[in-house]
Scaffold this motif. Structure first.
Motif, PDB file in Angstrom:
ATOM      1  N   CYS A   1       0.831  -1.199   0.000  1.00  0.00           N
ATOM      2  CA  CYS A   1       0.000   0.000   0.000  1.00  0.00           C
ATOM      3  C   CYS A   1       0.863   1.245   0.000  1.00  0.00           C
ATOM      4  N   ILE A   2       0.383   2.233  -0.724  1.00  0.00           N
ATOM      5  CA  ILE A   2       1.057   3.523  -0.796  1.00  0.00           C
ATOM      6  C   ILE A   2       0.266   4.522   0.038  1.00  0.00           C
ATOM      7  N   GLY A   3       0.951   5.227   0.917  1.00  0.00           N
ATOM      8  CA  GLY A   3       0.310   6.287   1.702  1.00  0.00           C
ATOM      9  C   GLY A   3       0.702   7.638   1.143  1.00  0.00           C
TER      10      GLY A   3
ATOM     11  N   ILE B   1       5.301   3.597   2.175  1.00  0.00           N
ATOM     12  CA  ILE B   1       4.894   2.220   1.851  1.00  0.00           C
ATOM     13  C   ILE B   1       4.579   1.462   3.130  1.00  0.00           C
ATOM     14  N   PHE B   2       3.486   0.684   3.087  1.00  0.00           N
ATOM     15  CA  PHE B   2       3.245  -0.291   4.150  1.00  0.00           C
ATOM     16  C   PHE B   2       2.592  -1.497   3.505  1.00  0.00           C
ATOM     17  N   MET B   3       2.475  -2.589   4.251  1.00  0.00           N
ATOM     18  CA  MET B   3       1.930  -3.813   3.655  1.00  0.00           C
ATOM     19  C   MET B   3       0.798  -4.382   4.491  1.00  0.00           C
TER      20      MET B   3
ATOM     21  N   TYR C   1     -12.833   4.502   5.838  1.00  0.00           N
ATOM     22  CA  TYR C   1     -12.653   3.998   4.469  1.00  0.00           C
ATOM     23  C   TYR C   1     -11.587   4.836   3.778  1.00  0.00           C
ATOM     24  N   GLU C   2     -10.826   4.203   2.891  1.00  0.00           N
ATOM     25  CA  GLU C   2      -9.923   4.901   1.963  1.00  0.00           C
ATOM     26  C   GLU C   2     -10.059   4.158   0.642  1.00  0.00           C
ATOM     27  N   CYS C   3     -10.720   4.754  -0.323  1.00  0.00           N
ATOM     28  CA  CYS C   3     -10.931   4.094  -1.615  1.00  0.00           C
ATOM     29  C   CYS C   3      -9.700   4.313  -2.501  1.00  0.00           C
ATOM     30  N   GLU C   4      -9.226   3.235  -3.115  1.00  0.00           N
ATOM     31  CA  GLU C   4      -7.966   3.327  -3.866  1.00  0.00           C
ATOM     32  C   GLU C   4      -8.011   2.483  -5.149  1.00  0.00           C
ATOM     33  N   LEU C   5      -7.333   2.986  -6.150  1.00  0.00           N
ATOM     34  CA  LEU C   5      -7.143   2.225  -7.382  1.00  0.00           C
ATOM     35  C   LEU C   5      -6.117   1.121  -7.128  1.00  0.00           C
TER      36      LEU C   5
ATOM     37  N   ILE D   1     -10.721  -0.919  -0.895  1.00  0.00           N
ATOM     38  CA  ILE D   1     -10.736  -0.046   0.281  1.00  0.00           C
ATOM     39  C   ILE D   1      -9.565  -0.438   1.184  1.00  0.00           C
ATOM     40  N   ASP D   2      -8.817   0.572   1.581  1.00  0.00           N
ATOM     41  CA  ASP D   2      -7.772   0.396   2.588  1.00  0.00           C
ATOM     42  C   ASP D   2      -8.400   0.804   3.920  1.00  0.00           C
ATOM     43  N   PHE D   3      -9.085  -0.183   4.586  1.00  0.00           N
ATOM     44  CA  PHE D   3      -9.694   0.146   5.879  1.00  0.00           C
ATOM     45  C   PHE D   3      -8.599   0.440   6.893  1.00  0.00           C
TER      46      PHE D   3
ATOM     47  N   ALA E   1      -3.258  -0.966  12.846  1.00  0.00           N
ATOM     48  CA  ALA E   1      -4.218   0.007  12.308  1.00  0.00           C
ATOM     49  C   ALA E   1      -4.595  -0.273  10.860  1.00  0.00           C
ATOM     50  N   LYS E   2      -3.741  -0.993  10.146  1.00  0.00           N
ATOM     51  CA  LYS E   2      -3.879  -1.099   8.697  1.00  0.00           C
ATOM     52  C   LYS E   2      -3.985  -2.528   8.172  1.00  0.00           C
ATOM     53  N   ALA E   3      -3.410  -3.484   8.891  1.00  0.00           N
ATOM     54  CA  ALA E   3      -3.213  -4.814   8.298  1.00  0.00           C
ATOM     55  C   ALA E   3      -4.081  -5.893   8.927  1.00  0.00           C
TER      56      ALA E   3
ATOM     57  N   GLY F   1      -2.959   4.471  -3.096  1.00  0.00           N
ATOM     58  CA  GLY F   1      -3.162   5.676  -2.287  1.00  0.00           C
ATOM     59  C   GLY F   1      -4.564   6.230  -2.445  1.00  0.00           C
ATOM     60  N   THR F   2      -4.983   6.992  -1.440  1.00  0.00           N
ATOM     61  CA  THR F   2      -6.359   7.479  -1.444  1.00  0.00           C
ATOM     62  C   THR F   2      -6.429   8.989  -1.654  1.00  0.00           C
ATOM     63  N   PRO F   3      -7.441   9.433  -2.411  1.00  0.00           N
ATOM     64  CA  PRO F   3      -7.667  10.875  -2.538  1.00  0.00           C
ATOM     65  C   PRO F   3      -8.361  11.418  -1.288  1.00  0.00           C
TER      66      PRO F   3
HETATM   67 ZN    ZN Z   1      -4.564   4.108   2.005  1.00  0.00          ZN
END
Ligand code: ZN
Length: 202
Positions: A5-7, A27-29, A53-57, A84-86, A105-107, A173-175
């Motif tokens: 994942c890209i932050g 970067i995180f995974m 929510y973080e919506c990402e391509l 989604i990167d919850f 928090a992320k994984a 990454g999320t907008p």
């Molecule tokens: Zn994200």
């Protein structure tokens, strides 16, 4: 497979969280146990009170590569998706304060709902739009033209550290527009006007 994942890849999202603009991609995974597919519902975990929510391509890697040059990066993926990167924002904020890693928090389990993947042909990936609807209302609108690092540069950068393997997924990454979810919500993701996912929070 792994999920990379890209932050902080969209300027306006960096501003909304009060973060600094990075000199290189963050970067995180997430592990494979983070995947959630087929519009399965997301069950709100009891360890957080502030899941965002973080919506990402998404980009799906199709062949192994390391130290890829950006000009050749497009040969390493031919499908894209939306996910989604919850993020457990409460846990992430504590971790950031203390300079600790973000994994809790992320994984966590099912923190990465993903759509089916579709061929990238027909998309101009320097100008591809996507949206997230929360209960029918648009809450995030992104366009890859607003990325600080475009997809090919991300693939190249990531591959300097982690060998990319077939089936790996990159969250790009999320907008701006991230926000909290609650039980009973419905999230619907659109890529260039096409529904990619539609699932419920339980
Ligand atoms: Zn994200």
């Amino acid at each position: 497979m792994k999920i990379i994942c890209i932050g902080r890849n969209y300027a306006e999202h960096i501003t909304e969280l009060g973060n600094e603009r990075p000199d290189s991609p963050v970067i995180f995974m997430k592990p494979d146990t983070a995947l959630l597919r087929n519009n399965d519902p997301f069950y709100y975990p009891d360890f957080s009170k502030d899941i965002h929510y973080e919506c990402e391509l998404l980009v799906k890697i199709k062949k192994e590569g390391k130290s890829i040059e950006a000009k050749f990066a497009a040969k390493y993926y031919d499908e894209i998706g939306l996910g989604i990167d919850f993020t457990a924002r409460d846990i992430q904020s504590q971790a950031k304060e203390k300079g600790l890693p973000w994994e809790r928090a992320k994984a966590f389990n099912e923190s990465a709902p993903v759509s089916n993947f579709i061929p990238k042909d027909g998309f101009d990936l320097t100008d591809t739009s996507f949206q997230l609807e929360l209960n029918g209302e648009t809450v995030q609108e992104g366009n890859t033209s607003l990325m600080l690092w475009p997809i090919d540069e991300l693939v190249a950068y990531v591959s300097n550290y982690f060998t990319l393997k077939t089936g790996d997924i990159i969250f790009t990454g999320t907008p701006k527009g991230v926000g909290p979810i609650k039980i009973g919500d419905r999230l619907r993701g659109m890529l260039s006007g096409q529904e990619m996912f539609n699932f419920e929070i339980k």
